[in-house]
Design a protein around this motif. Structure first.
Motif, PDB file in Angstrom:
ATOM      1  N   ILE A 200       0.834  -1.200   0.000  1.00 14.51           N
ATOM      2  CA  ILE A 200       0.000   0.000   0.000  1.00 14.51           C
ATOM      3  C   ILE A 200       0.869   1.251   0.000  1.00 14.51           C
ATOM      4  CG2 ILE A 200      -1.675   1.341   1.328  1.00 14.51           C
ATOM      5  CD1 ILE A 200      -2.845  -1.014  -0.163  1.00 14.51           C
ATOM      6  N   PHE A 201       1.965   1.218   0.768  1.00 15.73           N
ATOM      7  CA  PHE A 201       2.877   2.363   0.774  1.00 15.73           C
ATOM      8  C   PHE A 201       3.418   2.633  -0.631  1.00 15.73           C
ATOM      9  CE2 PHE A 201       7.253   3.932   0.941  1.00 15.73           C
ATOM     10  CZ  PHE A 201       7.065   5.129   1.607  1.00 15.73           C
ATOM     11  N   CYS A 202       3.763   1.580  -1.356  1.00 18.44           N
ATOM     12  CA  CYS A 202       4.271   1.751  -2.719  1.00 18.44           C
ATOM     13  C   CYS A 202       3.186   2.291  -3.648  1.00 18.44           C
ATOM     14  CB  CYS A 202       4.812   0.424  -3.254  1.00 18.44           C
ATOM     15  SG  CYS A 202       6.326  -0.138  -2.430  1.00 18.44           S
ATOM     16  N   GLU A 203       1.932   1.865  -3.459  1.00 23.19           N
ATOM     17  CA  GLU A 203       0.846   2.400  -4.271  1.00 23.19           C
ATOM     18  C   GLU A 203       0.601   3.876  -3.963  1.00 23.19           C
ATOM     19  OE1 GLU A 203      -2.047  -1.270  -5.517  1.00 23.19           O
ATOM     20  OE2 GLU A 203      -2.455  -0.305  -3.593  1.00 23.19           O
ATOM     21  N   ILE A 204       0.680   4.250  -2.699  1.00 23.82           N
ATOM     22  CA  ILE A 204       0.560   5.673  -2.331  1.00 23.82           C
ATOM     23  C   ILE A 204       1.711   6.458  -2.941  1.00 23.82           C
ATOM     24  CG2 ILE A 204       0.599   7.307  -0.405  1.00 23.82           C
ATOM     25  CD1 ILE A 204      -0.767   5.175   1.302  1.00 23.82           C
ATOM     26  N   LEU A 205       2.902   5.876  -2.920  1.00 23.34           N
ATOM     27  CA  LEU A 205       4.067   6.539  -3.501  1.00 23.34           C
ATOM     28  C   LEU A 205       3.881   6.738  -5.002  1.00 23.34           C
ATOM     29  CD1 LEU A 205       6.823   7.674  -2.744  1.00 23.34           C
ATOM     30  CD2 LEU A 205       7.805   5.415  -3.192  1.00 23.34           C
ATOM     31  N   ASN A 206       3.281   5.776  -5.677  1.00 24.52           N
ATOM     32  CA  ASN A 206       2.973   5.932  -7.095  1.00 24.52           C
ATOM     33  C   ASN A 206       2.091   7.150  -7.330  1.00 24.52           C
ATOM     34  OD1 ASN A 206       4.404   3.796  -8.208  1.00 24.52           O
ATOM     35  ND2 ASN A 206       2.736   2.337  -7.901  1.00 24.52           N
ATOM     36  N   PHE A 207       1.057   7.301  -6.517  1.00 26.89           N
ATOM     37  CA  PHE A 207       0.130   8.423  -6.672  1.00 26.89           C
ATOM     38  C   PHE A 207       0.835   9.752  -6.379  1.00 26.89           C
ATOM     39  CE2 PHE A 207      -3.020  11.327  -4.755  1.00 26.89           C
ATOM     40  CZ  PHE A 207      -3.873  11.478  -5.840  1.00 26.89           C
ATOM     41  N   VAL A 208       1.607   9.796  -5.317  1.00 27.84           N
ATOM     42  CA  VAL A 208       2.309  11.032  -4.944  1.00 27.84           C
ATOM     43  C   VAL A 208       3.311  11.426  -6.023  1.00 27.84           C
ATOM     44  CG1 VAL A 208       3.895  12.064  -3.274  1.00 27.84           C
ATOM     45  CG2 VAL A 208       1.972  10.685  -2.482  1.00 27.84           C
ATOM     46  N   LEU A 296      -3.341  10.036 -16.850  1.00 29.09           N
ATOM     47  CA  LEU A 296      -3.971   8.716 -16.757  1.00 29.09           C
ATOM     48  C   LEU A 296      -3.397   7.915 -15.599  1.00 29.09           C
ATOM     49  CD1 LEU A 296      -5.828   6.522 -17.917  1.00 29.09           C
ATOM     50  CD2 LEU A 296      -3.956   5.862 -19.451  1.00 29.09           C
ATOM     51  N   MET A 297      -2.066   7.914 -15.450  1.00 36.05           N
ATOM     52  CA  MET A 297      -1.433   7.151 -14.385  1.00 36.05           C
ATOM     53  C   MET A 297      -1.827   7.677 -13.006  1.00 36.05           C
ATOM     54  SD  MET A 297       0.249   4.646 -15.647  1.00 36.05           S
ATOM     55  CE  MET A 297      -1.179   4.572 -16.739  1.00 36.05           C
ATOM     56  N   THR A 298      -1.908   9.000 -12.868  1.00 38.08           N
ATOM     57  CA  THR A 298      -2.314   9.578 -11.587  1.00 38.08           C
ATOM     58  C   THR A 298      -3.755   9.226 -11.271  1.00 38.08           C
ATOM     59  OG1 THR A 298      -0.765  11.409 -11.948  1.00 38.08           O
ATOM     60  CG2 THR A 298      -2.449  11.715 -10.260  1.00 38.08           C
ATOM     61  N   LEU A 299      -4.616   9.273 -12.288  1.00 39.66           N
ATOM     62  CA  LEU A 299      -6.022   8.918 -12.087  1.00 39.66           C
ATOM     63  C   LEU A 299      -6.161   7.451 -11.691  1.00 39.66           C
ATOM     64  CD1 LEU A 299      -9.049   9.575 -12.289  1.00 39.66           C
ATOM     65  CD2 LEU A 299      -8.925   9.014 -14.732  1.00 39.66           C
ATOM     66  N   LEU A 300      -5.464   6.556 -12.401  1.00 35.58           N
ATOM     67  CA  LEU A 300      -5.539   5.131 -12.078  1.00 35.58           C
ATOM     68  C   LEU A 300      -4.980   4.843 -10.689  1.00 35.58           C
ATOM     69  CD1 LEU A 300      -4.488   3.470 -15.469  1.00 35.58           C
ATOM     70  CD2 LEU A 300      -6.785   3.638 -14.490  1.00 35.58           C
ATOM     71  N   ALA A 301      -3.883   5.512 -10.330  1.00 41.49           N
ATOM     72  CA  ALA A 301      -3.303   5.311  -8.994  1.00 41.49           C
ATOM     73  C   ALA A 301      -4.266   5.796  -7.911  1.00 41.49           C
ATOM     74  CB  ALA A 301      -1.972   6.044  -8.886  1.00 41.49           C
ATOM     75  N   GLY A 302      -4.956   6.922  -8.168  1.00 41.24           N
ATOM     76  CA  GLY A 302      -5.937   7.410  -7.202  1.00 41.24           C
ATOM     77  C   GLY A 302      -7.115   6.475  -7.058  1.00 41.24           C
ATOM     78  N   LEU A 303      -7.616   5.955  -8.193  1.00 40.59           N
ATOM     79  CA  LEU A 303      -8.730   5.005  -8.146  1.00 40.59           C
ATOM     80  C   LEU A 303      -8.322   3.713  -7.446  1.00 40.59           C
ATOM     81  CD1 LEU A 303     -10.264   5.455 -11.728  1.00 40.59           C
ATOM     82  CD2 LEU A 303     -11.175   6.318  -9.558  1.00 40.59           C
ATOM     83  N   LEU A 305      -6.146   3.430  -5.020  1.00 38.81           N
ATOM     84  CA  LEU A 305      -6.140   3.697  -3.577  1.00 38.81           C
ATOM     85  C   LEU A 305      -7.559   3.715  -3.025  1.00 38.81           C
ATOM     86  CD1 LEU A 305      -3.410   6.483  -3.255  1.00 38.81           C
ATOM     87  CD2 LEU A 305      -3.225   4.075  -2.634  1.00 38.81           C
ATOM     88  N   LEU A 306      -8.493   4.272  -3.781  1.00 37.26           N
ATOM     89  CA  LEU A 306      -9.896   4.264  -3.355  1.00 37.26           C
ATOM     90  C   LEU A 306     -10.416   2.833  -3.269  1.00 37.26           C
ATOM     91  CD1 LEU A 306     -12.445   5.909  -2.682  1.00 37.26           C
ATOM     92  CD2 LEU A 306     -12.945   5.986  -5.131  1.00 37.26           C
ATOM     93  N   TYR A 307     -10.028   2.013  -4.233  1.00 45.08           N
ATOM     94  CA  TYR A 307     -10.409   0.591  -4.222  1.00 45.08           C
ATOM     95  C   TYR A 307      -9.855  -0.107  -2.979  1.00 45.08           C
ATOM     96  CZ  TYR A 307      -9.854  -4.366  -5.448  1.00 45.08           C
ATOM     97  OH  TYR A 307      -9.842  -5.737  -5.424  1.00 45.08           O
ATOM     98  N   ARG A 308      -8.611   0.197  -2.621  1.00 41.69           N
ATOM     99  CA  ARG A 308      -8.011  -0.416  -1.433  1.00 41.69           C
ATOM    100  C   ARG A 308      -8.767  -0.039  -0.169  1.00 41.69           C
ATOM    101  NH1 ARG A 308      -5.372  -4.625  -3.258  1.00 41.69           N
ATOM    102  NH2 ARG A 308      -3.684  -4.090  -4.704  1.00 41.69           N
ATOM    103  N   VAL A 309      -9.182   1.211  -0.074  1.00 43.71           N
ATOM    104  CA  VAL A 309      -9.919   1.654   1.107  1.00 43.71           C
ATOM    105  C   VAL A 309     -11.251   0.914   1.215  1.00 43.71           C
ATOM    106  CG1 VAL A 309     -11.077   3.624   2.189  1.00 43.71           C
ATOM    107  CG2 VAL A 309      -8.815   3.917   1.165  1.00 43.71           C
ATOM    108  N   VAL A 310     -11.957   0.782   0.081  1.00 42.82           N
ATOM    109  CA  VAL A 310     -13.244   0.082   0.090  1.00 42.82           C
ATOM    110  C   VAL A 310     -13.057  -1.378   0.484  1.00 42.82           C
ATOM    111  CG1 VAL A 310     -15.181  -0.661  -1.347  1.00 42.82           C
ATOM    112  CG2 VAL A 310     -14.261   1.652  -1.592  1.00 42.82           C
ATOM    113  N   ILE A 311     -12.043  -2.034  -0.101  1.00 44.63           N
ATOM    114  CA  ILE A 311     -11.781  -3.436   0.209  1.00 44.63           C
ATOM    115  C   ILE A 311     -11.388  -3.621   1.668  1.00 44.63           C
ATOM    116  CG2 ILE A 311     -10.185  -5.339  -0.251  1.00 44.63           C
ATOM    117  CD1 ILE A 311     -12.278  -5.092  -2.349  1.00 44.63           C
TER     118      ILE A 311
END
Length: 379
Positions: A200-208, A296-303, A305-311
């Motif tokens: 998850i930290f790496c996915e957040i890092l992708n978005f940042v 596109l990459m920022t949008l996908l990374a944000g989505l 992270l939202l998916y992770r929160v829901v799961i």
């Protein structure tokens, strides 16, 4: 040209065990490959020639080329005109006339400018092109950072759990299945929680990285994104004149350069030079694609992270995702197989399911159910 980017083909080869998901792969691996390919191409003079070519009355042209490349060329800095009269937008043909006038005046100050045009403020020096290759190379390292961190922290866990199913059959495969069942029936909750947290930290890092990268590029290219929005709008309508006009403000193909040489008495002699910037023909296409790709990459990374929160907070959805892969298995049997599974356990199980065949995953769930027969606590 293929020879220049051929080493990247090994980087994009599919591995037998996937430790990244689709979004992670696009963000870290595909983006890095594209940035490195652009770096190689822009550095290859045999494909696009010298980065700057100048015409001058100065005798030493090598000095002129080095001088203009080092100290920077310039165009005239105009404000975007407000093409509006009495609250009504001027007609298209009049707009195009003003646009052509503005484009010509990127090099020269015209005294008889139309009253609708703002007076040119000052020279706009172009020094960014000295840094384009280095910036693209630095971006490739930054975008690869999450993948490097995850590969280090992952430590080959998925490879240890799944690789033997790709290479072994028969009794060896059965032994590996027994080890896998024993692994998931053991208590590794803390280990799996760290495993999930690192991912998850790496996915957040992708978005940042995606967000910060766009902001820094906007500064590097002097309000690049807002200008390229207008440029990209011209592509669907095939309005290439508008495309050229807008991109020339950021990536001009022709610019001026003044070489100052002092005479014997100390008086300066100014040599006015006209310079071509051939690489900007490629730069404008590269950064137009990067503008869309980074968005596109920022949008996908944000989505993601939202998916992770829901799961994370929806236990029933986690169960349904496993149930969708559990063929010919009732919900009660699956609940028995997944009893006492934490979110970290579920995450590792789903990563394993992405690296083995559906039939083997079905067999794994059945054996987990058999190993936990009678324990019907829900996930």
């Amino acid at each position: 040209m293929y020879t220049a980017v051929k080493p990247l083909s090994k980087y994009l080869q599919f591995k037998s065990v996937h430790i990244y998901d689709g979004v992670f792969t696009l963000h870290s691996k595909c983006t890095v490959a594209f940035l490195l390919a652009c770096t190689f191409l822009l550095s290859s003079k045999q494909y696009f020639g010298e980065p700057i070519q100048c015409v001058s009355d100065f005798s030493n042209m090598d000095f002129v080329h080095s001088y203009c490349w080092t100290l920077g060329t310039y165009i005239m800095n105009y404000e975007e005109p407000l093409l509006q009269l009495s609250g009504h937008i001027v007609e298209k043909n009049y707009r195009e006339t003003i646009n052509r006038s503005l484009e010509m005046n990127l090099l020269y100050i015209a005294e008889n400018t139309t009253p609708l045009l703002n007076v040119p403020k000052d020279r706009k020096y172009l020094r960014y092109y000295q840094w384009v290759v280095l910036v693209l190379l630095l971006e490739s390292f930054v975008f690869y950072l999450p993948a490097f961190l995850w590969k280090t922290w992952e430590g080959g866990r998925l490879k240890h759990l799944c690789l033997d199913f790709h290479s072994n059959v028969g009794k060896q495969s059965e032994d590996q299945m027994s080890k896998l069942v024993h692994y998931f029936t053991s208590n590794y909750k803390e280990t799996h929680f760290r495993y999930f947290s690192f991912y998850i930290f790496c996915e957040i890092l992708n978005f940042v990285i995606g967000v910060v990268n766009m902001l820094l590029l906007n500064i590097f290219l002097d309000d690049f994104w807002s200008q390229y929005v207008e440029a990209l709008k011209a592509i669907p309508s095939y309005n290439w004149n508008e495309w050229t006009r807008m991109t020339s403000r950021v990536f001009p193909k022709i610019a001026k350069c003044e070489v100052i040489r002092f005479g014997a008495s100390g008086s300066p002699n100014v040599y006015d030079n006209l310079c071509l910037l051939p690489l900007n023909i490629l730069n404008e296409k590269i950064f137009a694609f990067l503008w869309l790709w980074f968005m596109l990459m920022t949008l996908l990374a944000g989505l993601k992270l939202l998916y992770r929160v829901v799961i994370l907070f929806h236990r029933g959805l986690r169960f349904q995702l496993v149930y969708a892969k559990a063929r010919n298995m009732t919900k009660s049997e699956l609940e028995s197989a997944l009893c006492n599974f934490s979110y970290g356990d579920w995450f590792v199980l789903m990563r394993v399911s992405n690296n083995i065949s559906p039939e083997i995953f079905q067999k794994l769930l059945n054996q987990l159910n058999a190993a936990r027969h009678g324990k019907l606590d829900k996930v």
